[in-house]
Design a protein around this motif. Structure first.
Motif, mmCIF file in Angstrom:
data_model
loop_
_atom_site.group_PDB
_atom_site.id
_atom_site.type_symbol
_atom_site.label_atom_id
_atom_site.label_comp_id
_atom_site.label_asym_id
_atom_site.label_seq_id
_atom_site.Cartn_x
_atom_site.Cartn_y
_atom_site.Cartn_z
ATOM 1 N N GLN A 69 -0.509 -1.382 -23.943
ATOM 2 C CA GLN A 69 0.703 -2.121 -23.561
ATOM 3 C C GLN A 69 1.605 -1.243 -22.699
ATOM 4 O O GLN A 69 1.832 -0.071 -22.995
ATOM 5 N N VAL A 70 2.144 -1.806 -21.603
ATOM 6 C CA VAL A 70 3.054 -1.072 -20.723
ATOM 7 C C VAL A 70 4.424 -0.961 -21.384
ATOM 8 O O VAL A 70 5.007 -1.970 -21.798
ATOM 9 N N LEU A 71 4.922 0.250 -21.477
ATOM 10 C CA LEU A 71 6.194 0.514 -22.140
ATOM 11 C C LEU A 71 7.333 0.727 -21.154
ATOM 12 O O LEU A 71 8.500 0.471 -21.481
ATOM 13 N N ALA A 72 7.023 1.210 -19.973
ATOM 14 C CA ALA A 72 8.036 1.448 -18.939
ATOM 15 C C ALA A 72 7.338 1.672 -17.608
ATOM 16 O O ALA A 72 6.185 2.106 -17.573
ATOM 17 N N THR A 73 8.041 1.368 -16.519
ATOM 18 C CA THR A 73 7.476 1.575 -15.183
ATOM 19 C C THR A 73 8.489 2.261 -14.290
ATOM 20 O O THR A 73 9.710 2.183 -14.516
ATOM 21 N N VAL A 74 7.978 2.938 -13.268
ATOM 22 C CA VAL A 74 8.827 3.618 -12.311
ATOM 23 C C VAL A 74 8.378 3.242 -10.907
ATOM 24 O O VAL A 74 7.192 2.993 -10.664
ATOM 25 N N ASP A 75 9.332 3.169 -9.982
ATOM 26 C CA ASP A 75 9.029 2.818 -8.604
ATOM 27 C C ASP A 75 8.948 4.093 -7.776
ATOM 28 O O ASP A 75 9.958 4.719 -7.482
ATOM 29 N N ALA A 76 7.730 4.475 -7.424
ATOM 30 C CA ALA A 76 7.514 5.622 -6.545
ATOM 31 C C ALA A 76 7.040 5.047 -5.211
ATOM 32 O O ALA A 76 5.843 4.807 -4.993
ATOM 33 N N ALA A 77 7.974 4.800 -4.323
ATOM 34 C CA ALA A 77 7.724 3.999 -3.121
ATOM 35 C C ALA A 77 6.615 4.547 -2.230
ATOM 36 O O ALA A 77 5.914 3.779 -1.559
ATOM 37 N N SER A 78 6.439 5.837 -2.181
ATOM 38 C CA SER A 78 5.476 6.424 -1.247
ATOM 39 C C SER A 78 4.034 6.359 -1.745
ATOM 40 O O SER A 78 3.088 6.542 -0.964
ATOM 41 N N LEU A 79 3.832 6.095 -3.033
ATOM 42 C CA LEU A 79 2.483 6.196 -3.601
ATOM 43 C C LEU A 79 1.500 5.164 -3.063
ATOM 44 O O LEU A 79 0.344 5.512 -2.781
ATOM 45 N N PRO A 80 1.868 3.897 -2.904
ATOM 46 C CA PRO A 80 0.894 2.951 -2.344
ATOM 47 C C PRO A 80 0.409 3.339 -0.955
ATOM 48 O O PRO A 80 -0.778 3.216 -0.640
ATOM 49 N N SER A 81 1.320 3.829 -0.110
ATOM 50 C CA SER A 81 0.908 4.244 1.232
ATOM 51 C C SER A 81 0.036 5.494 1.171
ATOM 52 O O SER A 81 -0.916 5.639 1.961
ATOM 53 N N GLN A 82 0.329 6.401 0.243
ATOM 54 C CA GLN A 82 -0.506 7.591 0.083
ATOM 55 C C GLN A 82 -1.915 7.191 -0.347
ATOM 56 O O GLN A 82 -2.907 7.782 0.109
ATOM 57 N N LEU A 83 -2.017 6.187 -1.220
ATOM 58 C CA LEU A 83 -3.327 5.717 -1.665
ATOM 59 C C LEU A 83 -4.088 5.089 -0.504
ATOM 60 O O LEU A 83 -5.284 5.339 -0.322
ATOM 61 N N ALA A 84 -3.398 4.296 0.321
ATOM 62 C CA ALA A 84 -4.038 3.667 1.477
ATOM 63 C C ALA A 84 -4.533 4.722 2.464
ATOM 64 O O ALA A 84 -5.641 4.614 3.007
ATOM 65 N N GLN A 85 -3.731 5.760 2.689
ATOM 66 C CA GLN A 85 -4.122 6.840 3.589
ATOM 67 C C GLN A 85 -5.332 7.591 3.043
ATOM 68 O O GLN A 85 -6.239 7.963 3.806
ATOM 69 N N ALA A 86 -5.354 7.803 1.728
ATOM 70 C CA ALA A 86 -6.475 8.516 1.117
ATOM 71 C C ALA A 86 -7.769 7.706 1.238
ATOM 72 O O ALA A 86 -8.840 8.264 1.516
#
Length: 208
Positions: free
Chosen positions: A37-54
């Motif tokens: 179960q998800v207890l908390a989330t954080v918004d790390a804005a750069s991570l999706p673009s870093q994943l796409a670049q990788a």
């Protein structure tokens, strides 16, 4: 007879593994949660673009390997291509792990024991979890009465952003007089009476 401390058999001290702003904390102290179960989330804005670049880097590295192999490139070039592909895959794995660390997830069924983060709070990435028994050894010869064993804790409760404890299974660390230690054996039944209660709880001696 002996006196001691009683604590949950499992405890997870959870912290975000990435830096960002907390976007949701859908749990509260005392709430029952399920594993995963998800207890908390954080918004790390750069991570999706870093994943796409990788992912793009891995695709490019794979194409380079295929192209050079098809064109009969030298063994040294092919080796360099494969090394670059290995590096790209490592970066992709890291990007995937970082994106996964934007959520704190319950590692087992249990109860939320502490919540120290709020929506809108800026957090810094740290180690994500330490799990184990929260009980303290009182010193001297001891007997632990429990129905399961635990792993060593690696993250302090004081620094945890969310703490989850197991329910239904507990660990008791008890001081036992030197004259009585020889009478104890692992596997024997133990009778525990919590402070403020007249009810008996039965367990098993795990170690002496």
């Amino acid at each position: 007879s002996a006196t001691g401390t009683i604590a949950a058999a499992q405890q997870a001290n959870l912290n975000f593994g990435v830096t960002g702003q907390v976007t949701a904390v859908p749990v509260a102290v005392g709430q029952q949660v399920k594993a995963g179960q998800v207890l908390a989330t954080v918004d790390a804005a750069s991570l999706p673009s870093q994943l796409a670049q990788a992912r793009a880097a891995v695709a490019a590295s794979q194409a380079k390997v295929a192209s050079d192999e098809a064109s009969g490139a030298s063994a040294a070039q092919i080796s360099a291509d494969n090394a670059a592909l290995t590096s790209s895959n490592a970066q992709l794995t890291l990007a995937q792990q970082n994106l996964a660390r934007t959520s704190l997830v319950a590692p087992f069924d249990g109860t939320v024991a502490a919540v120290t983060v709020t929506v809108g709070q800026q957090v810094s990435g740290t180690s994500s979890m330490g799990s184990g028994s929260a009980s303290s050894v009182l010193g001297g010869p001891s007997a632990a009465a429990a129905s399961s064993t635990t792993s060593a804790s690696t993250t302090s409760v004081a620094n945890a952003q969310i703490v989850v404890i197991s329910t239904g299974t507990y660990v008791v660390d008890a001081n036992v007089d030197d004259t009585q230690v020889s009478q104890l054996r692992s596997g024997e039944q133990a009778v525990i009476v919590p402070n403020g209660s007249s009810s008996q709880v039965f367990g098993t001696v795990a170690s002496v």
